[in-house]
Design a protein around this motif. Sequence first.
Motif, PDB file in Angstrom:
ATOM      1  N   LYS A  90       2.204  -5.178   6.242  1.00 40.71           N
ATOM      2  CA  LYS A  90       2.525  -5.230   4.795  1.00 40.71           C
ATOM      3  C   LYS A  90       2.339  -3.785   3.955  1.00 40.71           C
ATOM      4  O   LYS A  90       2.979  -3.632   3.401  1.00 40.71           O
ATOM      5  CB  LYS A  90       1.294  -6.306   4.276  1.00 40.71           C
ATOM      6  N   GLN A  91       1.404  -3.158   4.695  1.00 39.07           N
ATOM      7  CA  GLN A  91       1.352  -1.566   4.073  1.00 39.07           C
ATOM      8  C   GLN A  91       2.597  -0.971   4.447  1.00 39.07           C
ATOM      9  O   GLN A  91       2.958   0.033   3.662  1.00 39.07           O
ATOM     10  CB  GLN A  91      -0.034  -0.945   4.574  1.00 39.07           C
ATOM     11  N   LYS A 143      -0.622  -3.761  10.129  1.00 41.97           N
ATOM     12  CA  LYS A 143      -0.401  -3.109   8.942  1.00 41.97           C
ATOM     13  C   LYS A 143       0.905  -3.151   8.599  1.00 41.97           C
ATOM     14  O   LYS A 143       1.374  -2.155   7.768  1.00 41.97           O
ATOM     15  CB  LYS A 143      -1.112  -1.857   9.101  1.00 41.97           C
ATOM     16  N   GLY A 171       5.395  -1.972   4.856  1.00 37.59           N
ATOM     17  CA  GLY A 171       6.324  -2.614   3.928  1.00 37.59           C
ATOM     18  C   GLY A 171       6.559  -2.062   2.504  1.00 37.59           C
ATOM     19  O   GLY A 171       7.399  -1.659   2.144  1.00 37.59           O
ATOM     20  N   ASP A 229      10.175  -8.797   3.163  1.00 37.67           N
ATOM     21  CA  ASP A 229       9.458  -9.716   4.025  1.00 37.67           C
ATOM     22  C   ASP A 229       7.947  -9.212   4.260  1.00 37.67           C
ATOM     23  O   ASP A 229       6.999 -10.317   4.507  1.00 37.67           O
ATOM     24  CB  ASP A 229      10.213  -9.740   5.443  1.00 37.67           C
ATOM     25  N   ALA A 230       7.704  -8.119   4.485  1.00 38.81           N
ATOM     26  CA  ALA A 230       6.536  -7.608   4.865  1.00 38.81           C
ATOM     27  C   ALA A 230       5.712  -8.066   3.588  1.00 38.81           C
ATOM     28  O   ALA A 230       4.295  -8.077   3.814  1.00 38.81           O
ATOM     29  CB  ALA A 230       6.431  -6.159   5.099  1.00 38.81           C
ATOM     30  N   MET A 231       5.886  -7.867   2.181  1.00 34.93           N
ATOM     31  CA  MET A 231       5.018  -8.153   1.198  1.00 34.93           C
ATOM     32  C   MET A 231       5.051  -9.613   0.795  1.00 34.93           C
ATOM     33  O   MET A 231       4.395  -9.861  -0.103  1.00 34.93           O
ATOM     34  CB  MET A 231       5.593  -7.401   0.127  1.00 34.93           C
ATOM     35  N   GLY A 232       5.559 -10.350   1.717  1.00 33.83           N
ATOM     36  CA  GLY A 232       5.066 -11.702   1.212  1.00 33.83           C
ATOM     37  C   GLY A 232       6.535 -12.584   1.426  1.00 33.83           C
ATOM     38  O   GLY A 232       6.473 -14.016   1.191  1.00 33.83           O
TER      39      GLY A 232
END
Length: 343
Positions: free
Chosen positions: A249-250, A247, A252, A336-339
């Motif tokens: 991305k979430q 998780k 981030g 970075d976490a979101m892409g």
Amino acid sequence: MKMGWRELIRMRQRFFLMAIVTTLIVLLILMISGLADGLAYDNGAVVRNLPIEQVALSKDAEGQLTRSFLERTDQPAATEALGVQNMVLEKQNGTKEDVTVFASPGDTRYGPRQLAKLKDGQVLVDTQYAKQNGTKVGDSFTDFRTKQTFEIVGTVTDGRYSHAPVVWMTLSTWDDWQQKMGTDYVSAFISGKPIKTTLATYTKQQIVEQVPGYAAEQNSFQMMRVALIVIGSLILTAFFYILTMQKMKQLGILKAIGIRTRTIGQGLVLQVFLLTVVSFSVSLLLTWTVGQLLPDDLPFRFEWTTSLLYGGLIIVTALLGGLIPLRALKKLEPADAMGGMTG
């Protein structure tokens, strides 16, 4: 904290499965602890139940009662003589069994009070031994070596030494038995107070720890318990680490909108704490229930102190393991976490 609690509720199936695994691991640890405590108690139950403080043995006995050979003239003041020796008894049906003989004066201050009523040749046997072997008051048995016959006239509780049943007799019966073997000695001098003597002295706990097989048995169980605690902690650490990585991305996004890493970390620690506490509580209840249902002849002993100690160790090690994912969370950059960002 609220975030961690809400995630527990939303992902309850996943956390429930993890709780089951944790409960089984903790249950195994507590069951092994109960068996270890039961065997430790059973190994020296007869000594543990003597109301004594100190024991005097010969210096070369190394703390073992059956290795000590003392002259009565060596008896210190304010002590009581105790005879201890292994015996192979032969029952009326021809079967042979190993027992440990304990002998005290008829007017003993520390041994079973029933000894005062015993006549020469009469003995007391362990209650559990009597139940298991169908032995009853009025039966008799013969010492395999001297062929001397003894009559069972009563029973005593918690009478085992080195996992062998204990036979209690008076010192007068002991003397007759020893004379037939060509010996005349006692094994120890015991007292409820510190003994002033040149002999080797030991506390009651030290005597128990020197019972044959006690140390090796307990060390083996201790290794099992430590291994299970480490394994359980690693499983919990791996679970929460993988869950955190999945998780990212979430997380981030949460950091991008201003939620601090500390707040997210508190939720993770809350999850680890609740999971381990609930699992431990269920395991504790199951272990106590099993201890009540097991037969008396099975050496299982539920100790609250030991159980709470190992439960606390599991919770602490799980919390320490749960802190590992926080390092990755702290280094996490929202972009970075979101892409990531290009260019």
